[in-house]
Design a protein around this motif. Sequence first.
Motif, PDB file in Angstrom:
ATOM      1  N   PHE A  11       0.830  -1.211   0.000  1.00 35.12           N
ATOM      2  CA  PHE A  11       0.000   0.000   0.000  1.00 35.12           C
ATOM      3  C   PHE A  11       0.866   1.263   0.000  1.00 35.12           C
ATOM      4  O   PHE A  11       0.524   2.251  -0.650  1.00 35.12           O
ATOM      5  CB  PHE A  11      -0.930  -0.017   1.212  1.00 35.12           C
ATOM      6  N   HIS A  12       1.989   1.215   0.743  1.00 34.14           N
ATOM      7  CA  HIS A  12       2.916   2.347   0.726  1.00 34.14           C
ATOM      8  C   HIS A  12       3.498   2.544  -0.676  1.00 34.14           C
ATOM      9  O   HIS A  12       3.598   3.684  -1.165  1.00 34.14           O
ATOM     10  CB  HIS A  12       4.040   2.128   1.735  1.00 34.14           C
ATOM     11  N   LEU A  13       3.883   1.451  -1.315  1.00 38.01           N
ATOM     12  CA  LEU A  13       4.451   1.551  -2.659  1.00 38.01           C
ATOM     13  C   LEU A  13       3.415   2.045  -3.664  1.00 38.01           C
ATOM     14  O   LEU A  13       3.724   2.871  -4.531  1.00 38.01           O
ATOM     15  CB  LEU A  13       4.991   0.182  -3.093  1.00 38.01           C
ATOM     16  N   MET A  14       2.191   1.565  -3.533  1.00 40.15           N
ATOM     17  CA  MET A  14       1.116   2.026  -4.417  1.00 40.15           C
ATOM     18  C   MET A  14       0.855   3.515  -4.225  1.00 40.15           C
ATOM     19  O   MET A  14       0.601   4.253  -5.187  1.00 40.15           O
ATOM     20  CB  MET A  14      -0.156   1.221  -4.158  1.00 40.15           C
ATOM     21  N   SER A  15       0.937   3.962  -2.984  1.00 39.92           N
ATOM     22  CA  SER A  15       0.737   5.386  -2.701  1.00 39.92           C
ATOM     23  C   SER A  15       1.807   6.241  -3.366  1.00 39.92           C
ATOM     24  O   SER A  15       1.514   7.314  -3.900  1.00 39.92           O
ATOM     25  CB  SER A  15       0.738   5.611  -1.191  1.00 39.92           C
TER      26      SER A  15
END
Length: 227
Positions: free
Chosen positions: A143-147
């Motif tokens: 989720f951090h990478l997608m953000s």
Amino acid sequence: MEVASVFHVGPVGFTTPVITTWGIMLVLVALSWATTRHLRQDPGPVQVVLEGLIGAMDRAISDVLPKTSAQVLPFIGTLWIFVVVANLVGIIPGLHSPTGVLSTTAALAVLVFFSVHWFGVRSEGLRAYLKHYLAPSPIMLPFHLMSEVTRTLALAIRLFGNIMSLEMAVLLVLLVAGFLVPVPLLILHVIEALIQAYIFGMLALIYIASAIQTQQLRQSEKRDNHA
């Protein structure tokens, strides 16, 4: 707006947005050199304007990053100035704003992307910075990478969409009404160009602040735990 290659160097084609972008950079470098080579204790009007501009940018950055504004000012200040000029160059007859082309805004967004991680790593170190992608749980890593990816795309598309739509609106109004309304359109273009440049720079500043302040918060928590 059609993006055509003006000339080629081997297989590489140079389009009008690329040439305009490099022209803007050369002009800004030349102006920076010319206006800062004779700085004085008793400033003239040009130096007063420059000091006021830098002071205003520094205050805006200090409101977000009071402890590290001096580190971020050169990058964010340069970004603001470049985007303002790139947005406004479209009011010159025969020229188009390079920020009205997605490749230009994408390049700026990628530059912001790398700068966020540069300032984050510089704040505490590579290992400590990368740990925040695993907080509060390693499950959050995707989720951090997608953000990171989505906000970079949004940064590029937001500026591109606003500047492109502004130029198209101005062109349509001129086609319909002729040149009877040039002054209101010019004022609209200038205001919108300044607003979009400010928003782009502020978003970049907020992204950098989130990376730096994450490390500062971790340091504060460590000190509290030791105490």
